[in-house]
Structure formats: structure tokens, C-alpha cells
Scaffold this motif. Structure first.
Motif, PDB file in Angstrom:
ATOM      1  N   MET A 212       0.105  42.527 -51.648  1.00 34.83           N
ATOM      2  CA  MET A 212      -1.515  42.449 -51.000  1.00 34.83           C
ATOM      3  C   MET A 212      -0.775  41.622 -49.735  1.00 34.83           C
ATOM      4  O   MET A 212       0.220  42.683 -48.833  1.00 34.83           O
ATOM      5  CB  MET A 212      -1.685  41.327 -51.252  1.00 34.83           C
ATOM      6  N   SER A 213      -1.694  41.659 -48.440  1.00 35.72           N
ATOM      7  CA  SER A 213      -1.196  41.291 -46.978  1.00 35.72           C
ATOM      8  C   SER A 213      -0.119  39.802 -47.193  1.00 35.72           C
ATOM      9  O   SER A 213      -0.512  38.912 -48.090  1.00 35.72           O
ATOM     10  CB  SER A 213      -3.379  40.645 -46.291  1.00 35.72           C
ATOM     11  N   TYR A 214       0.567  39.728 -46.054  1.00 40.07           N
ATOM     12  CA  TYR A 214       1.584  38.569 -46.228  1.00 40.07           C
ATOM     13  C   TYR A 214       0.748  37.566 -46.081  1.00 40.07           C
ATOM     14  O   TYR A 214       0.845  37.197 -46.620  1.00 40.07           O
ATOM     15  CB  TYR A 214       1.801  39.135 -44.679  1.00 40.07           C
ATOM     16  N   GLN A 215      -0.464  37.507 -45.399  1.00 36.47           N
ATOM     17  CA  GLN A 215      -1.414  36.205 -45.516  1.00 36.47           C
ATOM     18  C   GLN A 215      -1.840  35.787 -47.152  1.00 36.47           C
ATOM     19  O   GLN A 215      -1.531  34.577 -46.716  1.00 36.47           O
ATOM     20  CB  GLN A 215      -3.131  35.567 -44.354  1.00 36.47           C
ATOM     21  N   GLU A 216      -2.037  36.612 -47.502  1.00 36.82           N
ATOM     22  CA  GLU A 216      -2.590  36.521 -49.371  1.00 36.82           C
ATOM     23  C   GLU A 216      -1.343  35.947 -50.013  1.00 36.82           C
ATOM     24  O   GLU A 216      -1.418  34.826 -50.460  1.00 36.82           O
ATOM     25  CB  GLU A 216      -2.821  37.669 -49.791  1.00 36.82           C
ATOM     26  N   MET A 217      -0.165  36.552 -49.905  1.00 36.78           N
ATOM     27  CA  MET A 217       0.904  36.204 -50.138  1.00 36.78           C
ATOM     28  C   MET A 217       1.344  35.520 -50.076  1.00 36.78           C
ATOM     29  O   MET A 217       2.230  33.645 -50.310  1.00 36.78           O
ATOM     30  CB  MET A 217       2.154  37.171 -50.109  1.00 36.78           C
ATOM     31  N   LEU A 218       1.983  34.659 -48.865  1.00 37.14           N
ATOM     32  CA  LEU A 218       1.720  33.756 -47.721  1.00 37.14           C
ATOM     33  C   LEU A 218       1.444  32.188 -48.454  1.00 37.14           C
ATOM     34  O   LEU A 218       2.113  31.351 -48.901  1.00 37.14           O
ATOM     35  CB  LEU A 218       1.615  33.624 -46.374  1.00 37.14           C
ATOM     36  N   LEU A 219      -0.186  32.664 -48.492  1.00 38.00           N
ATOM     37  CA  LEU A 219      -0.535  31.176 -49.565  1.00 38.00           C
ATOM     38  C   LEU A 219      -0.311  31.131 -50.609  1.00 38.00           C
ATOM     39  O   LEU A 219      -0.159  29.418 -51.149  1.00 38.00           O
ATOM     40  CB  LEU A 219      -2.436  31.705 -49.608  1.00 38.00           C
ATOM     41  N   TYR A 274      -6.424  30.827 -39.960  1.00 36.24           N
ATOM     42  CA  TYR A 274      -7.278  31.993 -40.579  1.00 36.24           C
ATOM     43  C   TYR A 274      -8.111  32.247 -41.105  1.00 36.24           C
ATOM     44  O   TYR A 274      -9.349  32.557 -41.080  1.00 36.24           O
ATOM     45  CB  TYR A 274      -6.254  32.909 -41.391  1.00 36.24           C
ATOM     46  N   GLU A 275      -9.130  31.214 -42.465  1.00 40.93           N
ATOM     47  CA  GLU A 275     -10.169  31.146 -43.079  1.00 40.93           C
ATOM     48  C   GLU A 275     -11.640  30.642 -42.011  1.00 40.93           C
ATOM     49  O   GLU A 275     -12.094  31.663 -42.044  1.00 40.93           O
ATOM     50  CB  GLU A 275     -10.711  29.835 -43.284  1.00 40.93           C
ATOM     51  N   ASN A 276     -11.109  29.888 -40.584  1.00 40.97           N
ATOM     52  CA  ASN A 276     -13.126  30.440 -39.954  1.00 40.97           C
ATOM     53  C   ASN A 276     -12.194  31.434 -38.931  1.00 40.97           C
ATOM     54  O   ASN A 276     -13.356  32.452 -38.952  1.00 40.97           O
ATOM     55  CB  ASN A 276     -12.885  29.175 -38.799  1.00 40.97           C
ATOM     56  N   GLN A 277     -10.950  32.257 -38.095  1.00 41.96           N
ATOM     57  CA  GLN A 277     -10.794  32.664 -37.794  1.00 41.96           C
ATOM     58  C   GLN A 277     -11.210  34.422 -38.074  1.00 41.96           C
ATOM     59  O   GLN A 277     -11.968  35.459 -37.192  1.00 41.96           O
ATOM     60  CB  GLN A 277      -9.435  33.197 -37.219  1.00 41.96           C
ATOM     61  N   VAL A 289      -8.269  28.461 -47.835  1.00 40.81           N
ATOM     62  CA  VAL A 289      -7.275  28.056 -47.728  1.00 40.81           C
ATOM     63  C   VAL A 289      -6.487  26.826 -47.783  1.00 40.81           C
ATOM     64  O   VAL A 289      -6.106  26.037 -48.547  1.00 40.81           O
ATOM     65  CB  VAL A 289      -6.902  28.348 -45.867  1.00 40.81           C
ATOM     66  N   ASP A 290      -7.617  25.793 -46.814  1.00 42.05           N
ATOM     67  CA  ASP A 290      -8.079  24.317 -46.970  1.00 42.05           C
ATOM     68  C   ASP A 290      -7.942  23.691 -48.832  1.00 42.05           C
ATOM     69  O   ASP A 290      -7.638  22.835 -48.828  1.00 42.05           O
ATOM     70  CB  ASP A 290      -8.788  23.618 -46.048  1.00 42.05           C
TER      71      ASP A 290
END
Ligand SMILES: NC(=O)C1=CN([C@@H]2O[C@H](COP(=O)(O)OP(=O)(O)OC[C@H]3O[C@@H](n4cnc5c(N)ncnc54)[C@H](OP(=O)(O)O)[C@@H]3O)[C@@H](O)[C@H]2O)C=CC1
Ligand SMILES: CC(C)(CO)C(=O)C(=O)O
Length: 379
Positions: A212-219, A274-277, A289-290
Motif C-alpha cells: 500500500m501507500s506509505y500514508q495507508e501503512m502509517l495509519l 490528509y483526510e480533508n486535503q 484518520v480522525d
């Protein structure tokens, strides 16, 4: 007709995680899997006494089968002769990473794929600031967040207690590369040999591998980080099996998580924004995320995962303190303290995690003293 080159993957850290990965790589891919031992002595012990075999007992299956594999080749710093390393898996404990890498640095360059399969955070900073300082020689870096539960049974036989899969993503060397496009993920899937290997159909299914993407994995990584920030130190400090404390642990977990999230929101701001951006942007995966990384939800999740699903488990950190081994506290609660300092959040910003870290070190020191000088409670 050109014959496809056989992938080679070196594994630095043939412990619980290294073994569970190696067994399935050997069974379900055509890769040459080469464990790297810390010394000739350890290598000889593996090859002579262990007959170059590794085994996993699958406790989560009804018949608890023992799966045994023969390792074709193993090395150590004194015998290493493979030239530039193509794919390197790091499955040592976090605090062992720099020392373990040292003998192999001359064999790692910008073509090497290196994946960290470890709990906690902070190893990236060690790699950036202390190991791969020359940016042009930095390897292609990946992070694995593994949820399988494995412990040593005896020798080179490990018990696979819980099957729960693994996430893998490209780990950005720079903070400004934290958010990745879907096209970058697809390119790695199509072109990177290590991602290809880990996502090969049979292996990925058997091991529960997700790319997956880093942002998905970071979550997922921060979620697990919060579980570890609570379960690991508290079970070590109070010396209890995970599920024993289920009725009493919520308040201290709330204190730990609340402080962690305050610090993580600063340190990983792009993820929390990220969620809104990126909502509606087709080249970016949508993430919530939130609703996940908030205190009350995480208190419930930590108790569910730590004290319910893993109720009979002794946390890895409690095991480290009982066996008088160093712990990974500096890469778990201690890393929250480091982040608060890095982002100049004030002396009190990480007092809870600082105290938790100090109590873990107190517990380990006390256990070591008792082992050496006797237990005064029995005198
Ligand atoms: N066990 C589990 O269920 C889970 C573990 N994790 C994480 O995975 C990571 C690895 O944990 P785990 O597999 O349990 O740890 P282990 O202690 O079982 O394995 C670490 C291995 O690294 C080896 N090692 C240490 N230093 C060197 C060196 N210099 N050169 C070569 N080998 C070296 C050790 O060998 P030696 O005997 O020579 O020291 C050992 O075999 C940790 O971050 C842990 O938190 C994450 C999820 C679950
Ligand atoms: C989830 C938990 C706490 C299970 O014991 C764990 O990951 C560990 O022990 O390291």
C-alpha cells in the motif's frame, strides 16, 4: 529465451519474525533466502547443530502442524561473499539495527531494497543520521508492519501463535515525501523486485501480505504503535499477562494515548491533515484518520486487541524484562519523548511517556538486580 534471474533475499535477524518470514519465502517463492548471522560461531551452530533447518509450529491451526525448511545458504560477516545485496530484510530488534547493519554497509547501495520489519518508530532516524548519511548511497527503503505473533520454542523452532498478516509500503527518506500517489504504489508493484517477491500471489496469500501507500501503512503503524505504547510497558511494569489487567487499565491507557496523539499530530501532521486535503483526489487513496486515531476509540481498541484477543499472551516487552533482555522502550514510549523534544513541544509535553519509560527501565533493572543479588521479598 532468457531465463528469469532467481531473486536473492538476505535476512538480517533470524529470530521470531525473521523465521516466520523465511519459512514462507522458502515454501512459496523461488527466492534464494540467505540468513545473515552475527558471527561464525552462530553460523556454525545453525549449520552444524541445527542442520541448516528452520521450523514454524502453526499454533493457530487445529493440528498445530510443524513446518520445517532447509536453508540452502547462510552467511555471517566473516563469510559474506554475495557482493552487492539486492534485497535485505531487517528483523532484528530495533535497538540492534545499526550494529547488525555495520558489517554489510559496503554491500548496500542505491539499488539495494531494504525493508524494516520491526515494531516501534525511530529506526528511520538512526538510518538517516547515523548509518546511510551519504544520500546518494541510500538504499530503496521499505517498512513492514507485521501483526503475526511468534515466539521461540527451542533452537531454530518458533511457535506461530497468531496469524494476522503484514502491511508493506515504501518508506520515504524525507518527511516531505510522506504522502504517496497511487501511481507510485503501482510503479513499485510493477517494477520493484522486493515488492514483486512479497506480493507474489501464493506467498502474499499465505503470509497475509498487503502492499500500500506509505500514508495507508502509517495509519496502521501508528495504530499498532499506540497498542504497543500501552500494552508492552504496562504489562512489563506491573508484571502481568495481557488479559489480567482488563478491568483496571483504561485510565492509564487513556493518559498514554492522549499524550501520544498530541505529539503524533504534530510529528505526522500530513497524515492527520490528509483526510480533508486529499478527499476526492483520484490519484490518492481515501483514508479516514480522525475516527480511528482518537483517544476514546483507541482506548477501546487497545483493550480489545491487547487484553481480549491477546489475553493469554505475555507481551514481548514483559518477556524481555523477565528474561533480563534489553527492551525496545526507546523506540516505543521513549520515541514519543524524542518527538516532543524534536518539535519543541515543551518539557511537560511527554511526561506520561517519559515516566512510563523510566518505570520500564526500573522494572528491568530490578529484575536484573534480583537475579544477581537475590529477591529481598523472599528474605
Ligand atoms: N515476536 C513477535 O511476535 C513480533 C515482533 N515484532 C517486532 O519484530 C522485531 C523483531 O522481533 P523478534 O523477531 O521477536 O525478535 P527476536 O529477538 O526473536 O529476533 C531478533 C534476531 O536478530 C538477531 N540479531 C541481533 N543482532 C544481530 C546481528 N548483529 N547480526 C545478526 N543477527 C542479529 C538475533 O540473533 P542473536 O541470537 O544473535 O541475538 C535474533 O535472532 C521487533 O521490533 C519486534 O518488536 C512485531 C510483531 C510481532
Ligand atoms: C499486541 C501485543 C501487546 C500482544 O502481546 C504485542 O504486539 C506484543 O506483545 O509485542
Amino acid at each position: 529465451m532468457t531465463v528469469a534471474k532467481r531473486p536473492i533475499i538476505h535476512i538480517l535477524g533470524l529470530g521470531s519474525m525473521g523465521t516466520v518470514l523465511a519459512v514462507d519465502l522458502i515454501r512459496f517463492t523461488n527466492a534464494l533466502v540467505i540468513p545473515l548471522f552475527r558471527s561464525k560461531e552462530k553460523l556454525d551452530k545453525f549449520q552444524i547443530e541445527g542442520h541448516s533447518k528452520i521450523s514454524i509450529r502453526k499454533l493457530y491451526e487445529e493440528k498445530k502442524p510443524l513446518v520445517e525448511c532447509k536453508v540452502e545458504e547462510a552467511q555471517c560477516p566473516e563469510t559474506f561473499n554475495s557482493g552487492i545485496i539486492e534485497n535485505l530484510v531487517i528483523t532484528t530488534k530495533t535497538y540492534q539495527t545499526k550494529e547488525a547493519l555495520a558489517p554489510y554497509l559496503k554491500y548496500i547501495n542505491s539499488h539495494t531494497n531494504l525493508i524494516l520489519i520491526q515494531n516501534g518508530l525511530g529506526v528511520l532516524e538512526v538510518l538517516k543520521d547515523e548509518v546511510f548519511v551519504n544520500k546518494s548511497e541510500r538504499p530503496q527503503l521499505f517498512q513492514g508492519v507485521i501483526s503475526h505473533g511468534v515466539y521461540q520454542e527451542s533452537g531454530f523452532t518458533y511457535a506461530h501463535a497468531g496469524w494476522a498478516g503484514m502491511k508493506v509500503a515504501r518508506l520515504p527518506w524525507n518527511d516531505d515525501e510522506m504522502i504517496q500517489t497511487n501511481s507510485l504504489v503501482k510503479r513499485d508493484y510493477a517494477e520493484n523486485e522486493l515488492v514483486n517477491l512479497l506480493m507474489s500471489q501464493t506467498f502474499a496469500k499465505e503470509f497475509g501480505m498487503e502492499h500500500m501507500s506509505y500514508q495507508e501503512m502509517l495509519l496502521g503503524q501508528l495504530f499498532k504503535f499506540l497498542v504497543n505504547c500501552c500494552m508492552n510497558p504496562v504489562t512489563a511494569i506491573v508484571d502481568c499477562v495481557n488479559g489480567e489487567m482488563v478491568d483496571y487499565c483504561a485510565p492509564v491507557f487513556r493518559s498514554i494515548i492522549d499524550e501520544c496523539l498530541t505529539v503524533l499530530r504534530v510529528a505526522y501532521k500530513p497524515l492527520f491533515a490528509y483526510e480533508n486535503q486529499y478527499k476526492g483526489n483520484e490519484d490518492y487513496v481515501s483514508l479516514t484518520v480522525d475516527s480511528i486515531l482518537n483517544t476514546e476509540h483507541m482506548v477501546k481498541e487497545v483493550i480489545r486487541i491487547g487484553c481480549d484477543i491477546n489475553e493469554r499472551n505475555s507481551s514481548s516487552m514483559r518477556q524481555d524484562t523477565l528474561y533480563l533482555r534489553d527492551t525496545e522502550i526507546d523506540y516505543i514510549n521513549g520515541y514519543v519523548v524524542d518527538l516532543a523534544k524534536k518539535y519543541e513541544m515543551g518539557a511537560a509535553a511527554a511526561n506520561v511517556n517519559k515516566t512510563i519509560s523510566e518505570l520500564v527501565n526500573l522494572r528491568l533493572g530490578l529484575n536484573r538486580t534480583r537475579a544477581q543479588q537475590g529477591d529481598w521479598r523472599q528474605q
